[in-house]
Design an enzyme around this catalytic site. Structure first.
Site, short mmCIF file in Angstrom:
data_model
loop_
_atom_site.label_atom_id
_atom_site.label_comp_id
_atom_site.label_asym_id
_atom_site.label_seq_id
_atom_site.Cartn_x
_atom_site.Cartn_y
_atom_site.Cartn_z
N TYR A 32 0.82 -1.21 0.00
CA TYR A 32 0.00 0.00 0.00
C TYR A 32 0.86 1.26 0.00
O TYR A 32 0.48 2.29 -0.55
CB TYR A 32 -0.90 0.04 1.24
CG TYR A 32 -2.19 -0.74 1.11
CD1 TYR A 32 -2.19 -2.08 0.75
CD2 TYR A 32 -3.40 -0.13 1.38
CE1 TYR A 32 -3.37 -2.79 0.66
CE2 TYR A 32 -4.59 -0.83 1.29
CZ TYR A 32 -4.57 -2.16 0.93
OH TYR A 32 -5.75 -2.84 0.84
N LYS B 6 3.68 -15.63 2.41
CA LYS B 6 3.91 -16.46 1.20
C LYS B 6 5.41 -16.66 1.07
O LYS B 6 6.05 -16.22 0.11
CB LYS B 6 3.30 -15.72 -0.01
CG LYS B 6 3.31 -16.50 -1.30
CD LYS B 6 2.29 -17.61 -1.37
CE LYS B 6 2.41 -18.38 -2.66
NZ LYS B 6 1.54 -19.57 -2.72
N ASP C 55 -2.38 -18.74 0.52
CA ASP C 55 -3.39 -19.46 -0.29
C ASP C 55 -4.07 -20.52 0.56
O ASP C 55 -5.30 -20.67 0.53
CB ASP C 55 -2.76 -20.05 -1.57
CG ASP C 55 -1.45 -20.79 -1.32
OD1 ASP C 55 -0.90 -20.71 -0.21
OD2 ASP C 55 -0.99 -21.48 -2.26
N ASP D 268 -6.04 -7.23 4.07
CA ASP D 268 -7.19 -6.62 3.40
C ASP D 268 -8.07 -7.71 2.78
O ASP D 268 -9.28 -7.74 2.97
CB ASP D 268 -6.70 -5.64 2.33
CG ASP D 268 -7.86 -5.01 1.58
OD1 ASP D 268 -8.81 -4.55 2.25
OD2 ASP D 268 -7.82 -4.98 0.33
N ASP E 204 -11.91 -9.42 4.32
CA ASP E 204 -13.19 -9.44 3.59
C ASP E 204 -13.70 -10.87 3.47
O ASP E 204 -14.89 -11.13 3.60
CB ASP E 204 -13.03 -8.85 2.17
CG ASP E 204 -13.40 -7.37 2.12
OD1 ASP E 204 -13.21 -6.68 3.14
OD2 ASP E 204 -13.87 -6.91 1.06
C1 IPM Z 1 -10.27 -1.68 4.13
C2 IPM Z 1 -10.52 -1.04 2.79
C3 IPM Z 1 -9.38 -0.08 2.48
C4 IPM Z 1 -8.09 -0.88 2.46
C5 IPM Z 1 -9.52 0.71 1.18
C6 IPM Z 1 -10.83 1.47 1.12
C7 IPM Z 1 -8.36 1.62 0.93
O1 IPM Z 1 -10.67 -2.00 1.81
O2 IPM Z 1 -10.17 -0.93 5.12
O3 IPM Z 1 -10.18 -2.90 4.18
O4 IPM Z 1 -7.78 -1.51 1.45
O5 IPM Z 1 -7.40 -0.88 3.48
MG MG Z 2 -10.68 -3.95 2.52
#
Ligand code: IPM
Ligand code: MG
Length: 365
Positions: free
Chosen positions: A143, A192, A224, A248, A252
């Site tokens: 990032y 990884k 993975d 990240d 999710d």
């Molecule tokens: C999160 C989001 C952010 C990230 C984005 C919006 C920059 O996806 O907080 O997980 O990737 O960190």
């Molecule tokens: Mg995110």
């Protein structure tokens, strides 16, 4: 207790869910005789419209005077992604905010709610009693690594560098082991290392840190495999330690286990008690302004702020319990509602906030 809380309400559903989070904050404030001063901070879409800047210097200056920040989701609709108002909000507001306050630790706790097991795409016996704490490094890695655009032979090449120093890894690893010590005493590093040199360094440094925590189990998994194990057997994880990029993606993925991403808050912390608390989901322009968004992620951010920034563990537990009781009583926002559920208990955003406030008020404390 007196605290100053900066509020970045965010875009689209942001203000709607933040309003409910503050409703709950004020219930706790009254009940426990705290004093919370709310400082509204301008950022993202509205700040861009007014100042041409997603994170104006005045916002950062005011934020520095706060004890903690509550943040709603930033961002715009997919069809306006090329509009300057939205195209760079992540790079110009979210990332600089994390970097400015050196919030290198991001915590995303994944737990399931008994009354929502049926919402999960994963079978109940797999998600029952899950309690995974994802510890994601938040201010380095790909990032923030060098970004390059070169042209050679008429072809463009873009690159993003994944770089970590030993001290960056050591700092987040220590956090992970400290949290694990207070939990089920297991840290799983996810990287990884069969391919990436930076992951080899993560393994080495994490092993070194693990040496100081003999009573915490130190485990390793390639990313993975970890993506697969999170679905096959999430109960094997206690603290999952990983880099910015992998964290990240895996957070999710893990968020689907409890049944809705609208339930999950996150804490971003540095070396002091100052923290930034935000839902992990986006600003959902498609459902904004309709009073149908789920405010629970934002409400649980208040609980995280109490725990991590203010040391108010009992107050945090009360909020978490009020959320659980409300869900258990069958109340649902649209994202949680399924055919067969009681339509009388389908609530709007503000009604869900009221129901949780009521559950909080009715608790024996
Ligand atoms: C999160 C989001 C952010 C990230 C984005 C919006 C920059 O996806 O907080 O997980 O990737 O960190
Ligand atoms: Mg995110």
């Amino acid at each position: 207790m007196r605290k100053v809380i900066g509020v970045l309400e965010g875009d689209y559903i942001g203000p709607e869910i933040m309003k409910e989070a503050l409703k709950i904050l004020h219930v706790v404030e009254k009940r426990h005789h705290h004093q919370f001063e709310i400082v509204p901070l301008e950022a993202s879409g509205k700040a861009f419209d007014r100042y041409g800047h997603h994170l104006p210097p005045a916002t950062l200056a005011k934020a520095e005077t706060c004890d903690a920040l509550l943040k709603g989701p930033f961002g715009g609709p997919p069809e306006q992604m090329n509009d300057p108002k939205w195209s760079s909000v992540e790079r110009e507001a979210i990332l600089p905010l994390r970097e400015h306050f050196r919030l290198y630790t991001n915590l995303r706790g994944i737990r399931s709610f008994e009354s929502l097991f049926h919402l999960s795409p994963v079978k109940e016996h797999i998600i029952r009693d899950i309690d995974v704490l994802i510890v994601r490094e938040l201010t380095s890695g790909m990032y923030y690594g060098e970004k390059k655009e070169t042209v050679s032979g008429g072809e463009r090449q873009f690159s993003d560098v994944e770089a970590y120093t030993e001290s960056e890894i050591r700092k987040i690893a220590v956090k992970a082991f400290e949290y694990a010590k207070k939990r089920k005493k297991k840290v799983t590093l996810v990287a990884k290392s069969n391919v990436l040199k930076s992951s080899v360094l993560w393994r080495e440094v994490v092993n070194e840190v693990a040496g100081f925590y003999p009573d915490v189990e130190n485990d390793y998994m390639h990313v993975d495999n970890a993506a697969m194990q999170l679905i096959l057997n999430p109960r094997q994880f206690d603290v999952l330690l990983t880099s910015n990029m992998f964290g990240d993606i895996l957070s999710d993925e893990a968020s689907v286990l409890p049944g809705s991403i609208g339930l999950i808050p996150s804490a971003s912390l540095g070396d002091s008690s100052f923290g930034l608390f935000e839902p992990i989901h986006g600003s959902a322009p498609n459902i904004a302004g309709k009073n149908i968004a789920n405010p629970i992620s934002a409400i649980l951010c208040v609980a995280l702020m109490f725990t991590y920034s203010f040391g108010l563990a009992a107050e945090a537990a009360h909020i978490e319990k009020a959320v659980t009781t409300t869900l258990h009583a069958g109340y649902r926002t649209a994202d949680l509602f399924r055919s067969g559920d009681d339509p009388q208990k389908l609530l709007g955003t503000s009604q869900m906030g009221d129901a949780i406030a009521r559950a909080l008020a009715e608790q024996q404390q």
